[in-house]
Design a protein around this motif. Structure first.
Motif, short mmCIF file in Angstrom:
data_model
loop_
_atom_site.label_atom_id
_atom_site.label_comp_id
_atom_site.label_asym_id
_atom_site.label_seq_id
_atom_site.Cartn_x
_atom_site.Cartn_y
_atom_site.Cartn_z
N MET A 64 12.33 -0.91 11.94
CA MET A 64 11.15 -0.98 11.09
C MET A 64 11.37 -1.96 9.93
O MET A 64 10.49 -2.77 9.62
N ARG A 65 12.54 -1.92 9.35
CA ARG A 65 12.83 -2.81 8.21
C ARG A 65 12.83 -4.28 8.64
O ARG A 65 12.23 -5.14 7.98
N VAL A 66 13.50 -4.57 9.76
CA VAL A 66 13.58 -5.96 10.23
C VAL A 66 12.21 -6.45 10.68
O VAL A 66 11.82 -7.59 10.39
N SER B 54 0.85 -1.19 0.00
CA SER B 54 0.00 0.00 0.00
C SER B 54 0.89 1.24 0.00
O SER B 54 2.12 1.16 0.12
N TRP B 55 0.26 2.42 -0.10
CA TRP B 55 1.04 3.66 -0.09
C TRP B 55 1.71 3.86 1.28
O TRP B 55 2.79 4.46 1.37
N VAL B 56 1.09 3.34 2.33
CA VAL B 56 1.69 3.42 3.66
C VAL B 56 2.97 2.60 3.71
O VAL B 56 4.01 3.06 4.22
N ASP B 57 2.93 1.39 3.17
CA ASP B 57 4.11 0.54 3.12
C ASP B 57 5.21 1.18 2.30
O ASP B 57 6.39 1.16 2.67
N THR B 58 4.85 1.79 1.18
CA THR B 58 5.84 2.45 0.33
C THR B 58 6.48 3.63 1.04
O THR B 58 7.70 3.82 0.99
N LEU B 59 5.66 4.43 1.73
CA LEU B 59 6.18 5.59 2.45
C LEU B 59 7.13 5.16 3.57
O LEU B 59 8.23 5.71 3.71
N LEU C 279 16.01 5.94 3.77
CA LEU C 279 16.74 7.16 4.11
C LEU C 279 17.48 7.01 5.43
O LEU C 279 18.65 7.42 5.55
N GLY C 280 16.82 6.43 6.42
CA GLY C 280 17.44 6.29 7.72
C GLY C 280 18.67 5.41 7.73
O GLY C 280 19.59 5.60 8.51
N MET C 281 18.71 4.42 6.83
CA MET C 281 19.83 3.48 6.80
C MET C 281 20.94 3.92 5.87
O MET C 281 22.04 3.34 5.90
N THR C 282 20.70 4.90 5.02
CA THR C 282 21.71 5.29 4.04
C THR C 282 22.33 6.66 4.30
O THR C 282 23.49 6.88 3.96
N SER D 265 8.78 2.36 3.81
CA SER D 265 9.98 1.77 3.22
C SER D 265 10.95 2.85 2.76
O SER D 265 12.18 2.71 2.90
N PHE D 266 10.41 3.94 2.23
CA PHE D 266 11.26 5.06 1.81
C PHE D 266 11.93 5.71 3.01
O PHE D 266 13.14 6.03 2.98
#
Length: 336
Positions: free
Chosen positions: A215-217, A136-141, A148-151, A143-144
């Motif tokens: 969040m990613r894990v 969904s757009w929530v998942d996409t947001l 950003l947080g990891m890079t 994930s973005f």
């Protein structure tokens, strides 16, 4: 359980010893010491000649044992720690290293723990939301945001925020914990609010990286767990989706995040250190950089040893939490 924890603690002692050796050797590897700092100060500010400054610097080295071989210096430092709790003397601060650590380490750990708690709560919550709304757009947001947080390097983000605060918003009193009127005042609600106003950039930046990882894990593990057979069985029994997710899927998806606690404390500490260096807060970071620049080796070695100890302590805590969650880990430890 007691035997399990005891084995973990005893096995960590040789690791801590090896880390102390490596740390001391690395710090001593670059040329120069505090004697060179004394020499430069005598020449630049004391008006001494090069020969006079070099003679005084050499006398200082000889009096404090810095002409001894590095193994001898290390043995003397380690013996003082083990037998007297003496981490050496800080030449720049002109006080015992233990006092320097006691002044700065509690602030650093408190900030790191605050960042860790916020990153865990927000990261796990957002990971659950993203997994239950896959594609969904929530998942996409989310994930973005995680990307950003990891890079984005934390020091770069700190520089950007510092530039905005100082040059665009004209924020004053950067680089301190309190406003002057609250510096020596007793604790009150007003002092707490003033503290938050001064440290929020450090907390926000250090939290951002940990939040992204959590969040990613959590999203990845929860997606795998939601497809497990026992979760499908829970759905077939007529349980609501919320009960299925929170009572059956989430607890099992948390195991890798519990194991992550073994590295999260030093990760948050290094994040706080990076940002604190940029904002010049009186925590561990600026002290490490300053001591390295001046050759104040005992301060640098002690702080690095403390950071190494936090990694070991974090892993022991993670083992303990995993043993509580999964009896197989505890039984495996007892069988050793």
């Amino acid at each position: 359980m007691l035997r399990f924890v005891t084995i973990r603690v005893l096995s960590a002692l040789p690791v801590l010893f090896v880390l102390s050796v490596v740390t001391f050797a690395i710090i001593q590897a670059p040329p120069g010491d505090y004697g060179d700092y004394i020499r430069s100060q005598l020449i630049n500010q004391g008006g001494a000649s090069i020969e006079q400054a070099e003679a005084q610097a050499e006398a200082w080295r000889e009096a404090r044992g810095f002409n001894d071989p590095i193994p001898v210096q290390y043995a003397r430092w380690l013996t003082g720690i083990v037998t007297r709790g003496d981490f050496g003397h800080s030449f720049f601060y002109n006080k015992p290293v233990g006092d320097v650590v006691a002044e700065r380490l509690p602030r650093t750990i408190l900030l790191a723990l605050t960042c860790h708690i916020l990153a865990s709560i927000l990261g796990i919550t957002l990971g659950i939301v993203a997994a239950t709304r896959q594609y969904s757009w929530v998942d996409t947001l989310f994930s973005f945001i995680s990307f950003l947080g990891m890079t984005i390097p934390r020091f770069l983000l700190a520089l950007i925020i510092l530039y905005i605060l100082a040059f665009k918003l004209n924020v004053q009193e950067l680089g301190s914990f309190f406003s002057p009127r609250y510096g020596g005042a007793p604790w009150s609600w007003g002092k707490f609010v003033d503290l938050v106003k001064h440290v929020w950039p450090v907390v926000a930046i250090a939290t951002f990286g940990g939040l992204a990882y959590n969040m990613r894990v959590m999203r990845s593990n929860l997606l795998d767990t939601l497809n497990a057979q026992y979760v499908e069985t829970a759905r077939a029994k007529g349980l609501s989706e919320g009960a299925v997710v929170l009572k059956h899927a989430v607890p099992n998806a948390l195991h890798p995040l519990v194991a992550y606690q073994g590295v999260v404390l030093p990760y948050m500490l290094t994040g706080e250190i990076e940002v604190a260096i940029v904002f010049s807060l009186a925590t561990v970071g600026p002290a490490i950089v300053g001591s390295m620049n001046r050759g104040d080796v005992y301060v640098t070695a002690t702080f690095m040893l403390v950071l190494a100890a936090t990694l070991i302590i974090g892993n022991i805590i993670a083992d303990f939490l995993l043993a509580l969650l999964d009896p197989r880990v505890r039984l495996g430890g007892a069988a050793e």
